[in-house]
Design an enzyme around this catalytic site. Structure first.
Site, PDB file in Angstrom:
ATOM      1  N   GLY A  60       0.788  -1.217   0.000  1.00  0.00           N
ATOM      2  CA  GLY A  60       0.000   0.000   0.000  1.00  0.00           C
ATOM      3  C   GLY A  60       0.825   1.274   0.000  1.00  0.00           C
ATOM      4  O   GLY A  60       2.057   1.259  -0.019  1.00  0.00           O
ATOM      5  N   CYS A 112      11.235  -1.740   5.335  1.00  0.00           N
ATOM      6  CA  CYS A 112      10.412  -1.547   4.146  1.00  0.00           C
ATOM      7  C   CYS A 112       9.277  -0.556   4.405  1.00  0.00           C
ATOM      8  O   CYS A 112       9.517   0.638   4.493  1.00  0.00           O
ATOM      9  CB  CYS A 112       9.912  -2.900   3.640  1.00  0.00           C
ATOM     10  SG  CYS A 112       9.320  -2.872   1.929  1.00  0.00           S
ATOM     11  N   PHE A 122       7.381   2.499  -3.228  1.00  0.00           N
ATOM     12  CA  PHE A 122       7.401   3.858  -2.698  1.00  0.00           C
ATOM     13  C   PHE A 122       8.743   4.090  -2.008  1.00  0.00           C
ATOM     14  O   PHE A 122       9.421   3.135  -1.609  1.00  0.00           O
ATOM     15  CB  PHE A 122       6.262   4.075  -1.697  1.00  0.00           C
ATOM     16  CG  PHE A 122       4.897   4.030  -2.307  1.00  0.00           C
ATOM     17  CD1 PHE A 122       4.248   5.191  -2.710  1.00  0.00           C
ATOM     18  CD2 PHE A 122       4.241   2.814  -2.488  1.00  0.00           C
ATOM     19  CE1 PHE A 122       2.975   5.146  -3.267  1.00  0.00           C
ATOM     20  CE2 PHE A 122       2.968   2.758  -3.046  1.00  0.00           C
ATOM     21  CZ  PHE A 122       2.342   3.940  -3.441  1.00  0.00           C
ATOM     22  N   HIS A 124      15.149  -5.754   2.866  1.00  0.00           N
ATOM     23  CA  HIS A 124      14.765  -6.894   3.705  1.00  0.00           C
ATOM     24  C   HIS A 124      15.979  -7.644   4.239  1.00  0.00           C
ATOM     25  O   HIS A 124      16.496  -8.552   3.587  1.00  0.00           O
ATOM     26  CB  HIS A 124      13.886  -7.853   2.904  1.00  0.00           C
ATOM     27  CG  HIS A 124      12.542  -7.298   2.569  1.00  0.00           C
ATOM     28  ND1 HIS A 124      11.424  -7.534   3.338  1.00  0.00           N
ATOM     29  CD2 HIS A 124      12.143  -6.473   1.580  1.00  0.00           C
ATOM     30  CE1 HIS A 124      10.387  -6.902   2.825  1.00  0.00           C
ATOM     31  NE2 HIS A 124      10.802  -6.246   1.747  1.00  0.00           N
ATOM     32  N   GLU A 140      15.998  -9.818   6.527  1.00  0.00           N
ATOM     33  CA  GLU A 140      15.686 -11.227   6.830  1.00  0.00           C
ATOM     34  C   GLU A 140      15.913 -12.110   5.606  1.00  0.00           C
ATOM     35  O   GLU A 140      16.266 -13.269   5.725  1.00  0.00           O
ATOM     36  CB  GLU A 140      14.248 -11.355   7.329  1.00  0.00           C
ATOM     37  CG  GLU A 140      13.174 -11.375   6.283  1.00  0.00           C
ATOM     38  CD  GLU A 140      12.946 -10.030   5.613  1.00  0.00           C
ATOM     39  OE1 GLU A 140      12.313 -10.009   4.548  1.00  0.00           O
ATOM     40  OE2 GLU A 140      13.386  -9.003   6.164  1.00  0.00           O
TER      41      GLU A 140
END
Length: 418
Positions: free
Chosen positions: A268, A294, A339, A389, A391
């Site tokens: 979103g 993020c 974004f 990221h 992870e």
């Protein structure tokens, strides 16, 4: 052979369709159409489920980790194009999923594996897409499609197959499909956290030893679309992680006894996340150690008073170079974002929100492909974030040190308040 959708020079040609005398619903051909909002139509073969699906079409440059991509909640309402030509070779298993389901709206691949070949495989990718109702398309020139998206930017798109195809092909039929695409919602202004967050809180217990002075630290992780590997990486470092719904309050965080707060990735437009931004400001006001990934990075940016903007085609894949400007080290990283934060690169600045009440901030990480902000670090508050990221399942693991940095922040803050 399917009709090639592009000319040999890889520029977009006129839309292609089936022969005027052939029904698009002919089961023998198993036709599928990919329709972009700019009027481009690509013909391929139905893959996974049949029907119609819509979303923002984006491309991922990862050559592996497709199962993690499919089950990443950040891809909610997006159709993902894989730039690697061969997809599905290792099948699907029940161990590598990042969530309980596939989140992508649709999937576009060039050459799906005829059969999986891996000792961990439990079923084929095509069967999994079909079982979860994910309408997909194959036999598409994904290289040409990616070049088209790089030139024109991300677009809304639709995949049509089976009963969703018109009975009679031609320009009028394709216009009908295009009208459906144009009626689908854009990603700009989309508020999607509530659709992907957990319904109930849950706890991930530590599996490793905490490096701090206390026997254990507790983290409240706000689930905005969290990937399963993220709390696992924290648990490996001795942290007990309380994963909380996106609607949680500061009182909910305090009830966990948390020493730190984490905001996850998610789908979103960050400008719509008013509740999460105000919650984060409350965390910063209380000087609770904060780490964001993020979407969490974008929300930290907006909480500090910076703007966010939509990238032309985003960063998605597991081979993105980023420099940690605090150390000078360059790392290869995993990305999934459309974004970015609009903050000044190269020097510390005062966070603009409320007359600078959050003090000094630096852009800590920068994307080397396009100079996009990839991380923020507060100098007067115990808070930092990255756009990518760390992870990183299925890899790379260059950025795993960021979880250690979070542990260090929790430890130093505990000592400061001792």
């Amino acid at each position: 052979m399917t009709t090639p959708p592009f000319e040999k020079d890889d520029t977009v040609s006129a839309a292609t369709s089936a022969s005027p005398t052939t029904s698009l619903r002919d089961d023998a051909t198993d036709v599928a159409l990919l329709v972009l909002e700019d009027g481009t139509v690509m013909r391929g073969r139905a893959y996974g489920a049949r029907g119609a699906t819509f979303g923002e079409i984006v491309f991922s440059t990862g050559m592996t980790g497709y199962q993690e991509t499919l089950t990443d909640p950040s891809y909610h309402q997006q159709i993902v194009v894989m730039t690697a030509p061969h997809i599905g070779n290792t099948g699907v298993n029940d161990e590598d999923q990042e969530s309980h389901r596939i989140w992508v709206s649709g999937y576009v691949v060039r050459d799906p594996a005829r059969r999986p070949s891996n000792w961990r495989s439990q079923r084929s990718l095509g069967d999994e897409l079909h079982a979860q109702g994910v309408v997909s398309i194959c036999d598409v020139d994904t290289r040409a499609l990616t070049r088209h998206l790089r030139e024109g930017g991300v677009l809304r798109a639709g995949i049509f197959s089976g009963s969703a195809l018109p009975d009679t092909p031609g320009a009028r039929a394709e216009q009908e499909l295009l009208d459906q695409v144009l009626a689908s919602p854009p990603m700009d202004g989309a508020d999607l956290s509530d659709a992907v967050t957990t319904d109930e809180p849950y706890v991930v217990e530590p599996t490793g030893e905490f490096a701090g002075r206390d026997p254990m630290a507790v983290v409240a992780a706000i689930d905005l679309g969290i990937k399963a590997m993220t709390p696992q990486r924290m648990a490996e470092r001795g942290l007990r992680v309380h994963v909380l719904p996106a609607t949680s309050t500061l009182d909910d965080i305090r009830a966990t006894g948390a020493n730190g707060v984490f905001f996850s990735n998610g789908p979103g437009d960050p400008k719509t996340a008013a509740h999460a931004i105000e919650l984060l400001r409350s965390v910063l006001d209380q000087r609770i150690p904060f780490f964001g990934i993020c979407f969490g990075n974008q929300l930290l940016g907006r909480a500090l008073g910076f703007g966010t903007y939509k990238l032309g085609y985003g960063h998605r894949g597991i081979n993105q170079p980023v420099q940690d400007v605090t150390t000078g080290k360059v790392e290869v990283t995993a990305h999934n974002h459309g974004f970015a934060v609009d903050a000044p690169i190269g020097a510390e600045t005062t966070a603009p929100h409320d007359g600078g009440r959050y003090g000094r901030v630096i852009v800590s990480h920068v994307g080397l492909n396009d100079n996009v902000v990839e991380g923020l670090q507060c100098l007067d508050l115990p808070a930092f974030s990255v756009q990518y990221h760390p992870e990183a399942a299925a890899g790379p693991h260059d950025a795993a040190y960021l979880f250690d940095r979070f542990v260090d922040l929790l430890t130093s803050t505990t000592k400061d308040h001792a």
